[in-house]
Design a protein around this motif. Structure first.
Motif, PDB file in Angstrom:
ATOM      1  N   TYR A  77       0.832  -1.209   0.000  1.00 19.27           N
ATOM      2  CA  TYR A  77       0.000   0.000   0.000  1.00 19.27           C
ATOM      3  C   TYR A  77       0.864   1.256   0.000  1.00 19.27           C
ATOM      4  O   TYR A  77       0.507   2.304  -0.562  1.00 19.27           O
ATOM      5  N   LEU A  78       2.048   1.170   0.662  1.00 24.25           N
ATOM      6  CA  LEU A  78       2.954   2.322   0.721  1.00 24.25           C
ATOM      7  C   LEU A  78       3.561   2.596  -0.659  1.00 24.25           C
ATOM      8  O   LEU A  78       3.684   3.747  -1.084  1.00 24.25           O
ATOM      9  N   ILE A  79       3.940   1.514  -1.375  1.00 21.85           N
ATOM     10  CA  ILE A  79       4.471   1.673  -2.726  1.00 21.85           C
ATOM     11  C   ILE A  79       3.415   2.263  -3.651  1.00 21.85           C
ATOM     12  O   ILE A  79       3.661   3.212  -4.405  1.00 21.85           O
ATOM     13  N   ALA A  80       2.199   1.699  -3.604  1.00 22.19           N
ATOM     14  CA  ALA A  80       1.125   2.171  -4.476  1.00 22.19           C
ATOM     15  C   ALA A  80       0.767   3.622  -4.199  1.00 22.19           C
ATOM     16  O   ALA A  80       0.363   4.364  -5.105  1.00 22.19           O
TER      17      ALA A  80
ATOM     18  N   GLY B 109      -3.579   3.875 -12.567  1.00 27.41           N
ATOM     19  CA  GLY B 109      -4.600   2.984 -13.094  1.00 27.41           C
ATOM     20  C   GLY B 109      -4.353   1.526 -12.782  1.00 27.41           C
ATOM     21  O   GLY B 109      -4.089   1.143 -11.627  1.00 27.41           O
ATOM     22  N   PRO B 110      -4.418   0.641 -13.816  1.00 26.80           N
ATOM     23  CA  PRO B 110      -4.259  -0.808 -13.612  1.00 26.80           C
ATOM     24  C   PRO B 110      -2.926  -1.190 -12.963  1.00 26.80           C
ATOM     25  O   PRO B 110      -2.858  -2.131 -12.183  1.00 26.80           O
ATOM     26  N   VAL B 111      -1.861  -0.457 -13.304  1.00 32.08           N
ATOM     27  CA  VAL B 111      -0.552  -0.767 -12.728  1.00 32.08           C
ATOM     28  C   VAL B 111      -0.578  -0.556 -11.216  1.00 32.08           C
ATOM     29  O   VAL B 111      -0.112  -1.403 -10.443  1.00 32.08           O
ATOM     30  N   ARG B 112      -1.158   0.574 -10.775  1.00 30.94           N
ATOM     31  CA  ARG B 112      -1.230   0.838  -9.331  1.00 30.94           C
ATOM     32  C   ARG B 112      -2.078  -0.217  -8.631  1.00 30.94           C
ATOM     33  O   ARG B 112      -1.710  -0.708  -7.555  1.00 30.94           O
ATOM     34  N   ARG B 113      -3.199  -0.576  -9.225  1.00 31.99           N
ATOM     35  CA  ARG B 113      -4.076  -1.566  -8.584  1.00 31.99           C
ATOM     36  C   ARG B 113      -3.401  -2.930  -8.491  1.00 31.99           C
ATOM     37  O   ARG B 113      -3.584  -3.675  -7.523  1.00 31.99           O
TER      38      ARG B 113
ATOM     39  N   GLU C 192       1.055  -5.347 -17.573  1.00 32.52           N
ATOM     40  CA  GLU C 192       0.058  -4.310 -17.314  1.00 32.52           C
ATOM     41  C   GLU C 192       0.534  -2.958 -17.860  1.00 32.52           C
ATOM     42  O   GLU C 192      -0.244  -2.194 -18.447  1.00 32.52           O
ATOM     43  N   ALA C 193       1.818  -2.680 -17.670  1.00 32.74           N
ATOM     44  CA  ALA C 193       2.362  -1.393 -18.103  1.00 32.74           C
ATOM     45  C   ALA C 193       2.341  -1.256 -19.625  1.00 32.74           C
ATOM     46  O   ALA C 193       1.969  -0.205 -20.162  1.00 32.74           O
ATOM     47  N   ILE C 194       2.720  -2.312 -20.340  1.00 29.20           N
ATOM     48  CA  ILE C 194       2.704  -2.273 -21.803  1.00 29.20           C
ATOM     49  C   ILE C 194       1.273  -2.125 -22.318  1.00 29.20           C
ATOM     50  O   ILE C 194       0.997  -1.368 -23.261  1.00 29.20           O
TER      51      ILE C 194
END
Length: 562
Positions: free
Chosen positions: A438-441, A508-512, A526-528
């Motif tokens: 959660y800290l990274i996100a 977005g999707p990367v953070r989730r 996810e990033a690509i």
């Protein structure tokens, strides 16, 4: 400037021209005039020895003032008049080199054509008038070494070879031999040539039968002329004296630094010594701030990456990471980012190991592990100084990672580096260090992964056909280039370096996906899918735009082609 120091008319005009063109400050001109008044001799030699003016500019100005031909370094190296009556010590002392001979005159390249003794010596030797041309002192030194030293032999410099073998002498004799003129000249010439070539490092390595010397230019090591093994201890001692190291200690590694004036520029050198089975090895890292581009727009980032990174730097808080292996330009990217942020409205504190470039406006802290000042302790301390921007040279351990992310969470903009191969692996690395997902996100806003590729020399690059598969993928891309080789690029086909990169935006999707503690492959997918261009593809785009070659991209990013 008033002629109050006994300068001749030509020399006075030379000083006036250098000052009016901005190549020499008025204070430096006065200093040279005073030195001339005290010692006499040659004003040009004083300017060169004191390093008051860049050599190339000085040579061009002398040529214009004296109405003589100016020779480039390549022109001086191309031809020579070889005569056994000419001694290397005389040529070096005179800084003169005969390059053409005809029935009417002898043509001599000289750093100081105003010296009458040089003209008299050549006239007496060749029994004909001398016609001078002007060349840079270092170019003339190189020509003397190339044409008058014994080709192919380890002891290529006869004067240097005459330096006494100091292997078994006491420390007083070692210090004395390190101060001998041939040793001093060898070290000065070695450093000056490396700076001229744009080298980042010099490596001096004793082997069983020779002292190997190499320099790293554009990331690649190349051999320099070897030095006699008998002079190895004296050369190493000379460098250690300059770096204020203990010349008596030859069993343990040592680190030091040198500030040196080279061609009129202040250069910082970092010196590291290490004992090997054949003697002490020395590595000199060249930190030439004047040659480093501290501007994001000039580093070579593609337009999209440059735009996204600039937007992240505009945020008041968050964690931005730059990743890549050693030598991939991470620190330069961080300095360029700080240069963009550096204004009177922000307080910026850095903690580095080492502080590579001193930048006005930044509070820079040097890590000193021997007294307990490591990254984590320095980072905790700097948070009490109310900074707006924090730069941590490298996140090496879990404690530093946790403090950095906490700082980003509490309203600071934090910049740092990690040693990972690609951008997605940075997230996995932080998770492995024990930083909570959660800290990274919540704090990580972006990761830039980068490599440095050599740029093709535009003077000699050769067109090649683009493979059919790439023509299909990149519509209209039918031509690229490969390396050639010319004197301007020292025959390598490359000149300078540029960045290829990928940028992972944490949104977005990367953070989730971070909340599921995924591995790097999942994050990359996810990033690509969200629009990230992989580093290898960014490299191919640089190839198709003529910046670099297919071979160079494969060399630095072969592990990222999948």
């Amino acid at each position: 400037m008033a002629n109050s120091t006994g300068l001749e008319t030509l020399e006075q005009r030379l000083l006036d021209t250098l000052v009016s063109s901005g190549a020499l400050t008025a204070e430096s001109a006065d200093r040279a005039s005073r030195a001339y008044a005290r010692t006499g001799g040659s004003l040009v030699d004083i300017l060169i020895r004191l390093g008051l003016c860049e050599e190339k500019i000085l040579a061009l100005t002398i040529a214009g003032t004296a109405e003589l031909r100016h020779l480039s370094a390549d022109e001086i190296l191309q031809s020579a008049v070889l005569d056994p009556r000419l001694s290397v010590p005389f040529l070096r002392e005179a800084r003169a080199f005969p390059f053409a001979d005809d029935p009417e005159r002898i043509m001599v390249a000289a750093a100081d054509p105003t010296n009458p003794h040089t003209a008299q010596a050549f006239e007496l030797l060749f029994s004909k008038p001398v016609r001078f041309a002007v060349g840079a002192a270092s170019a003339i030194d190189d020509a003397i070494l190339k044409h008058y030293a014994e080709q192919g032999a380890p002891d290529r410099d006869p004067e240097l070879a005459a330096a006494v073998d100091v292997t078994d002498l006491d420390i007083a004799r070692l210090r004395e031999s390190a101060g001998e003129a041939p040793i001093i000249r060898f070290v000065e010439r070695l450093i000056a040539r490396a700076v001229d070539a744009g080298a980042s490092d010099i490596h001096i390595e004793p082997w069983e039968r020779q002292l190997r010397v190499r320099s790293r230019v554009d990331g690649m090591l190349s051999e320099e002329d070897p030095a006699p093994l008998s002079s190895a201890a004296a050369i190493v001692s000379r460098i250690k004296i300059l770096a204020r190291l203990d010349i008596a200690e030859r069993r343990l590694p040592q680190d030091g630094s040198i500030k040196m004036n080279v061609r009129g520029r202040e250069i910082d050198l970092r010196v590291a010594t290490a004992p090997t089975i054949f003697g002490e090895s020395v590595t000199i890292r060249i930190l030439d701030q004047g040659a480093v581009r501290l501007n994001l727009g000039e580093l070579g980032f593609s337009g999209l990456i440059h735009s996204r990174l600039s937007k992240l730097l505009e945020r008041p808080n968050g964690l931005i990471l730059v990743t890549g292996p050693t030598g991939s330009g991470k620190s330069t990217t961080l300095y360029a980012a700080l240069d963009r942020l550096n204004d009177a409205k922000r307080k910026i504190i850095t903690v580095e190991d080492p502080v590579e470039f001193k930048i006005e406006g930044l509070n820079q802290i040097q890590v000193k592990p021997e007294i307990g000042l490591d990254f984590a302790r320095a980072l905790r301390s700097m948070l009490r100084h109310d900074p707006d921007v924090i730069m941590v040279g490298e996140i090496r351990d879990a404690e530093t990672a946790r403090i950095a992310t906490q700082a980003a969470l509490t309203g600071h903009l934090v910049l740092s580096t990690l040693h990972t191969n690609d951008a997605a692996s940075a997230v996995a690395r932080l998770l492995d260090m024990g930083v909570e997902d959660y800290l990274i996100a919540s704090t990580l806003t972006g990761v830039v992964a980068q490599r440095l590729v050599r740029m093709l020399c535009k003077s000699c690059r050769k067109p090649v056909e683009v493979p059919e598969a790439l023509q299909v993928r990149y519509a209209g891309a039918s031509q690229a280039y490969e390396a050639g080789g010319c004197p301007g690029c020292r025959g390598t086909g490359y000149r300078g370096r540029s960045v290829i990169a990928e940028m992972l935006a944490i949104e977005g999707p990367v953070r989730r996906s971070i909340f599921g503690r995924p591995d790097a492959a999942v994050i990359k997918t996810e990033a690509i899918a969200s629009g990230m261009q992989p580093l290898y593809e960014n490299g191919i785009e640089n190839v198709l735009s003529g910046v670099t070659s297919f071979e160079e991209v494969l060399r630095v990013a072969h592990d990222l082609t999948g």
